[in-house]
Scaffold this motif. Structure first.
Motif, mmCIF file in Angstrom:
data_model
loop_
_atom_site.group_PDB
_atom_site.id
_atom_site.type_symbol
_atom_site.label_atom_id
_atom_site.label_comp_id
_atom_site.label_asym_id
_atom_site.label_seq_id
_atom_site.Cartn_x
_atom_site.Cartn_y
_atom_site.Cartn_z
ATOM 1 N N GLN A 6 -2.914 0.347 3.857
ATOM 2 C CA GLN A 6 -3.574 1.581 3.454
ATOM 3 C C GLN A 6 -3.205 1.947 2.021
ATOM 4 O OE1 GLN A 6 -5.729 3.788 5.268
ATOM 5 N NE2 GLN A 6 -5.947 4.718 3.236
ATOM 6 N N VAL A 7 -4.216 2.269 1.243
ATOM 7 C CA VAL A 7 -4.032 2.810 -0.102
ATOM 8 C C VAL A 7 -4.688 4.182 -0.148
ATOM 9 C CG1 VAL A 7 -4.635 2.569 -2.537
ATOM 10 C CG2 VAL A 7 -3.922 0.562 -1.221
ATOM 11 N N THR A 8 -3.916 5.181 -0.527
ATOM 12 C CA THR A 8 -4.441 6.537 -0.631
ATOM 13 C C THR A 8 -4.184 7.067 -2.040
ATOM 14 O OG1 THR A 8 -3.980 6.944 1.713
ATOM 15 C CG2 THR A 8 -4.375 8.867 0.320
ATOM 16 N N VAL A 9 -5.251 7.495 -2.698
ATOM 17 C CA VAL A 9 -5.152 8.010 -4.060
ATOM 18 C C VAL A 9 -5.480 9.497 -4.027
ATOM 19 C CG1 VAL A 9 -5.898 7.760 -6.444
ATOM 20 C CG2 VAL A 9 -5.877 5.762 -4.928
ATOM 21 N N SER A 10 -4.520 10.312 -4.399
ATOM 22 C CA SER A 10 -4.728 11.758 -4.384
ATOM 23 C C SER A 10 -5.231 12.240 -5.747
ATOM 24 C CB SER A 10 -3.430 12.471 -4.034
ATOM 25 O OG SER A 10 -2.446 12.218 -5.011
ATOM 26 N N SER A 11 -6.046 13.287 -5.701
ATOM 27 C CA SER A 11 -6.619 13.811 -6.953
ATOM 28 C C SER A 11 -5.735 14.866 -7.573
ATOM 29 C CB SER A 11 -8.003 14.392 -6.671
ATOM 30 O OG SER A 11 -7.915 15.390 -5.679
ATOM 31 N N GLY A 14 0.818 -1.201 0.000
ATOM 32 C CA GLY A 14 0.000 0.000 0.000
ATOM 33 C C GLY A 14 0.857 1.258 0.000
ATOM 34 N N GLY A 15 0.213 2.394 -0.198
ATOM 35 C CA GLY A 15 0.938 3.656 -0.201
ATOM 36 C C GLY A 15 0.114 4.783 -0.770
ATOM 37 N N LEU A 16 0.798 5.871 -1.073
ATOM 38 C CA LEU A 16 0.165 7.065 -1.640
ATOM 39 C C LEU A 16 0.487 7.129 -3.135
ATOM 40 C CD1 LEU A 16 -1.263 9.829 -1.355
ATOM 41 C CD2 LEU A 16 0.983 10.792 -0.762
ATOM 42 N N VAL A 17 -0.537 7.332 -3.945
ATOM 43 C CA VAL A 17 -0.351 7.396 -5.396
ATOM 44 C C VAL A 17 -1.297 8.443 -5.966
ATOM 45 C CG1 VAL A 17 -2.022 5.555 -5.838
ATOM 46 C CG2 VAL A 17 -0.202 5.997 -7.499
ATOM 47 N N GLN A 18 -0.911 9.047 -7.063
ATOM 48 C CA GLN A 18 -1.781 10.017 -7.716
ATOM 49 C C GLN A 18 -2.851 9.310 -8.531
ATOM 50 O OE1 GLN A 18 0.796 12.661 -9.967
ATOM 51 N NE2 GLN A 18 0.828 14.133 -8.267
ATOM 52 N N ALA A 19 -3.947 9.996 -8.733
ATOM 53 C CA ALA A 19 -5.024 9.456 -9.562
ATOM 54 C C ALA A 19 -4.470 9.092 -10.944
ATOM 55 C CB ALA A 19 -6.153 10.463 -9.695
ATOM 56 N N GLY A 20 -4.891 7.929 -11.435
ATOM 57 C CA GLY A 20 -4.395 7.433 -12.710
ATOM 58 C C GLY A 20 -3.194 6.525 -12.576
ATOM 59 N N GLY A 21 -2.608 6.481 -11.392
ATOM 60 C CA GLY A 21 -1.439 5.663 -11.149
ATOM 61 C C GLY A 21 -1.786 4.214 -10.839
ATOM 62 N N SER A 22 -0.744 3.455 -10.491
ATOM 63 C CA SER A 22 -0.894 2.022 -10.226
ATOM 64 C C SER A 22 -0.196 1.627 -8.936
ATOM 65 C CB SER A 22 -0.295 1.203 -11.375
ATOM 66 O OG SER A 22 -0.945 1.458 -12.591
ATOM 67 N N LEU A 23 -0.704 0.577 -8.333
ATOM 68 C CA LEU A 23 -0.087 -0.063 -7.185
ATOM 69 C C LEU A 23 -0.320 -1.551 -7.290
ATOM 70 C CD1 LEU A 23 -1.038 2.078 -4.023
ATOM 71 C CD2 LEU A 23 1.261 1.762 -4.972
ATOM 72 N N ARG A 24 0.596 -2.335 -6.711
ATOM 73 C CA ARG A 24 0.372 -3.772 -6.610
ATOM 74 C C ARG A 24 0.442 -4.168 -5.141
ATOM 75 N NH1 ARG A 24 3.652 -9.028 -8.930
ATOM 76 N NH2 ARG A 24 5.107 -8.460 -7.266
ATOM 77 N N LEU A 25 -0.658 -4.706 -4.662
ATOM 78 C CA LEU A 25 -0.711 -5.211 -3.298
ATOM 79 C C LEU A 25 -0.323 -6.679 -3.288
ATOM 80 C CD1 LEU A 25 -4.060 -3.649 -2.013
ATOM 81 C CD2 LEU A 25 -1.768 -2.642 -2.073
ATOM 82 N N SER A 26 0.329 -7.086 -2.216
ATOM 83 C CA SER A 26 0.685 -8.488 -2.028
ATOM 84 C C SER A 26 0.110 -8.978 -0.710
ATOM 85 C CB SER A 26 2.209 -8.656 -2.002
ATOM 86 O OG SER A 26 2.798 -8.240 -3.210
ATOM 87 N N CYS A 27 -0.203 -10.246 -0.677
ATOM 88 C CA CYS A 27 -0.701 -10.881 0.537
ATOM 89 C C CYS A 27 0.041 -12.203 0.685
ATOM 90 C CB CYS A 27 -2.198 -11.098 0.453
ATOM 91 S SG CYS A 27 -2.888 -12.052 1.826
ATOM 92 N N ALA A 28 0.961 -12.238 1.635
ATOM 93 C CA ALA A 28 1.754 -13.443 1.874
ATOM 94 C C ALA A 28 1.044 -14.323 2.887
ATOM 95 C CB ALA A 28 3.135 -13.058 2.378
ATOM 96 N N ALA A 29 0.899 -15.585 2.540
ATOM 97 C CA ALA A 29 0.187 -16.520 3.402
ATOM 98 C C ALA A 29 1.133 -17.561 3.961
ATOM 99 C CB ALA A 29 -0.921 -17.208 2.615
ATOM 100 N N SER A 30 0.898 -17.919 5.195
ATOM 101 C CA SER A 30 1.639 -19.014 5.811
ATOM 102 C C SER A 30 0.658 -20.116 6.152
ATOM 103 C CB SER A 30 2.364 -18.543 7.067
ATOM 104 O OG SER A 30 1.436 -18.071 8.029
ATOM 105 N N GLY A 31 1.147 -21.336 6.159
ATOM 106 C CA GLY A 31 0.266 -22.451 6.439
ATOM 107 C C GLY A 31 0.250 -23.409 5.267
ATOM 108 N N ARG A 32 0.237 -24.667 5.559
ATOM 109 C CA ARG A 32 0.341 -25.678 4.507
ATOM 110 C C ARG A 32 -0.901 -25.771 3.645
ATOM 111 N NH1 ARG A 32 1.634 -31.051 7.490
ATOM 112 N NH2 ARG A 32 -0.002 -30.208 8.841
#
Length: 122
Positions: A117-122, A9-27
């Motif tokens: 948190q993902v924040t997109v500024s206009s 997550g992070g702060l990005v301007q409108a029209g931009g891109s982000l990639r979220l990751s979710c790391a899982a543990s457990g067999r």
């Protein structure tokens, strides 16, 4: 038991891109469908996207269809949410979650991450 940790997550301007990751543990990660949800300030948590255990089936909320892509890597035990063409209304805390089958219903998800948190500024 499945433990989930989101990142990206992070702060990005409108029209931009982000990639979220979710790391899982457990067999048993590979046997779970995975979903992304989000919660904006003052609003209820809502469904964003989900993917089945195999990665062969995906499902999106209408508000993100065509802009967001969910995927999973069974080797890395990680689920991703690629978010393109971001809008200010995408601002929220994003959560990943695990369920026995693919669904948009929050109540079916057994395990949850702490959110990012993902924040997109206009």
């Amino acid at each position: 038991q499945v433990q989930l940790v989101e990142s990206g997550g992070g702060l990005v301007q409108a029209g931009g891109s982000l990639r979220l990751s979710c790391a899982a543990s457990g067999r048993t990660f590979s046997s779970y469908a995975m979903g992304w949800f989000r919660q904006a300030p003052g609003k209820e948590r809502e469904f964003v996207a989900a993917i089945d255990w195999s990665g062969g089936s995906t499902y999106y909320a209408d508000s993100v269809k065509g802009r967001f892509t969910i995927s999973r890597d069974g080797v890395k035990n990680t689920v991703y949410l690629q978010m393109n063409s971001l809008k200010p209304e995408d601002t929220a805390v994003y959560y990943c979650a695990a369920a026995p089958w693919i669904s948009s219903y929050e109540s079916l998800y057994d395990y949850w991450g702490q959110g990012t948190q993902v924040t997109v500024s206009s």
